[in-house]
Design an enzyme around this catalytic site. Structure first.
Site, PDB file in Angstrom:
ATOM      1  N   TYR A   1       0.844  -1.191   0.000  1.00 15.35           N
ATOM      2  CA  TYR A   1       0.000   0.000   0.000  1.00 15.35           C
ATOM      3  C   TYR A   1       0.885   1.249   0.000  1.00 15.35           C
ATOM      4  CZ  TYR A   1      -4.177   2.784   1.192  1.00 15.35           C
ATOM      5  OH  TYR A   1      -5.222   3.685   1.190  1.00 15.35           O
ATOM      6  N   SER A   2       1.732   1.340  -1.021  1.00 18.50           N
ATOM      7  CA  SER A   2       2.638   2.477  -1.182  1.00 18.50           C
ATOM      8  C   SER A   2       3.050   2.554  -2.642  1.00 18.50           C
ATOM      9  CB  SER A   2       3.871   2.339  -0.275  1.00 18.50           C
ATOM     10  OG  SER A   2       4.579   1.147  -0.572  1.00 18.50           O
TER      11      SER A   2
ATOM     12  N   CYS B   1      -5.877  11.960  -5.276  1.00 17.61           N
ATOM     13  CA  CYS B   1      -4.450  11.701  -5.033  1.00 17.61           C
ATOM     14  C   CYS B   1      -3.679  11.581  -6.339  1.00 17.61           C
ATOM     15  CB  CYS B   1      -4.286  10.448  -4.180  1.00 17.61           C
ATOM     16  SG  CYS B   1      -4.687  10.696  -2.432  1.00 17.61           S
TER      17      CYS B   1
ATOM     18  N   ASP C   1      11.734  -2.801  10.045  1.00 19.74           N
ATOM     19  CA  ASP C   1      10.752  -2.265   9.101  1.00 19.74           C
ATOM     20  C   ASP C   1       9.758  -1.432   9.913  1.00 19.74           C
ATOM     21  OD1 ASP C   1       8.907  -1.712   7.154  1.00 19.74           O
ATOM     22  OD2 ASP C   1       8.478  -3.797   6.632  1.00 19.74           O
TER      23      ASP C   1
END
Length: 411
Positions: free
Chosen positions: A143-144, A366, A180
């Site tokens: 999700y990036s 976005c 992480d």
């Protein structure tokens, strides 16, 4: 009164293209000289006009969600592109500019992401439903921003390339301890452990993400190499050879940048390397979208490069390399929207039409921002020593050993 203010504002705004507005009384007016850019809206509620004059960003998003503004052919992209191509600050009334300046100046208070607030903000977005995210993300649930070596590659290929690009910058060797920060659904941690032999500690504040990530680690047989925790990164106190953080800095907030980079420096070993991947502005700092903060990312903030330079300097870390990824996130978001739209029947089983309009507005707004404004993705490669990484980027493109070779080395 408010209709005349709105007309004056829109007349000043649309200098290229055309915006056609149908008012609650049925009257239709056109603004702008015409051209390739065109959009049409119907305002169903007269009260909306005042909101568009006082808080245009928030009002437009809410009115679209509630269908008090209807966009012709549901062409949100066309409307947003028309507005963004024409937008400049002085077209808005003085009270809009003052309000936005006030929100910007209050950023240090608005974004006071204490551990408790940070967890609440994360839950607002990331604990919606794992099943929802599975409908539009890639198979690894990244999700990036993906990394498109070619705009034509698939989302899965681009997300795999993103992880490989980051791993190459980290120069991971088997047995290294990797942190992480903001591990999401575990995809990066699993990749670094499985393909590079790293021993990974991942932290997240999302209970939903953590539960699924742990399931995935178990299914991959990597429990001895991957330790995932529901923990604030600020509470960690152990050394790591490598630190990676992808898409998490946007949730840190302005007041905490020095704290964030100082913590990275404290946790990173003397010869270590960190890679911080974040959305960022290449223009001066600005107030965040009021709508986006209220409905999608409470406590979130997209920093400008100037806002990150000083806290990195104060951390004592070398900024060994800064890479700016342009348009990659726009491509990523377009893939997400396409998949979301293809799965609307499934979305409707658990979410109403207002949520669907909200989510589509979010995704379209976005990618339009990445395409039309000075927003991209920064990758900062940080280290205590200037000799921790090679002198040039050549090592990133020479070709890495095969996955099987790396796995054998780890074993």
């Amino acid at each position: 009164m408010w209709e005349s203010v709105f007309e004056k504002m829109v007349s000043r705004l649309i200098r290229s293209g055309e915006l056609r507005v149908t008012y609650p009384d049925g009257q239709t007016k056109s603004y702008g000289p015409g051209g390739d850019l065109a959009a049409a809206i119907t305002i169903r509620d007269a009260a909306i006009i005042r909101g568009l004059c006082t808080r245009p960003d928030l009002t437009l998003g809410e009115a679209y969600m509630d269908q008090r503004i209807v966009v012709e052919n549901d062409d949100l992209e066309g409307l947003m592109r028309l507005v963004l191509r024409n937008r400049y600050e002085t077209v808005f009334p003085i009270w809009v500019r003052v309000f936005n300046q006030m929100r910007f100046r209050l950023g240090h208070w608005i974004q006071r992401n204490t551990p408790d607030l940070a967890r609440s903000n994360v839950a607002h977005h990331y604990d919606l439903s794992n099943d929802l995210y599975k409908l539009f993300l890639d198979e690894d649930m990244q999700y990036s921003c993906a990394y498109f070596t070619d705009p034509a590659v698939s989302l899965e290929e681009a997300q795999a390339a993103k992880k490989a690009h980051i791993a190459a910058k980290l120069m991971i060797e088997p047995g290294m301890r990797v942190l992480d920060i903001g591990c999401g659904w575990g995809g990066m941690a699993i990749t670094l452990a499985r393909d590079y032999g790293a021993r990974v500690v991942g932290v997240t504040l999302s209970e939903n993400q953590l539960a699924l990530a742990r399931e995935r680690v178990k299914e991959a047989g990597l429990e001895e190499l991957v330790d995932l925790r529901l923990q604030d990164y600020r509470l960690l106190n152990e050394p790591f050879d490598r630190i990676v953080s992808v898409g998490m800095l946007e949730h840190v907030g302005l007041p905490h940048y020095e704290e964030y980079f100082s913590k990275v420096a404290d946790l990173l070993t003397e010869d270590g390397v960190a890679l911080i991947h974040t959305i960022g502005l290449t223009c001066p700092p600005a107030a965040q979208s009021e709508w986006l903060v209220k409905y999608i990312f409470p406590g979130g903030y997209v920093p400008s490069l100037s806002e990150l330079a000083l806290p990195i300097e104060k951390s004592g870390l070398w900024n060994c390399d800064t890479e700016v990824l342009r348009l990659h996130y726009a491509y990523t978001l377009r893939h997400w929207l396409k998949r979301f739209d293809a799965n609307l029947d499934e979305v409707r089983k658990t979410h109403d039409e207002r949520f669907i309009r909200m989510w589509r507005y979010y995704l379209i707004a976005c990618y339009m921002t990445f395409e039309e404004e000075q927003q991209g993705v920064f990758q900062f490669q940080l280290a205590h020593k200037p000799t921790a990484v090679p002198l040039t980027r050549d090592y990133l493109y020479r070709g890495a050993p095969s996955t099987s070779h790396r796995r054998q080395a780890a074993e």
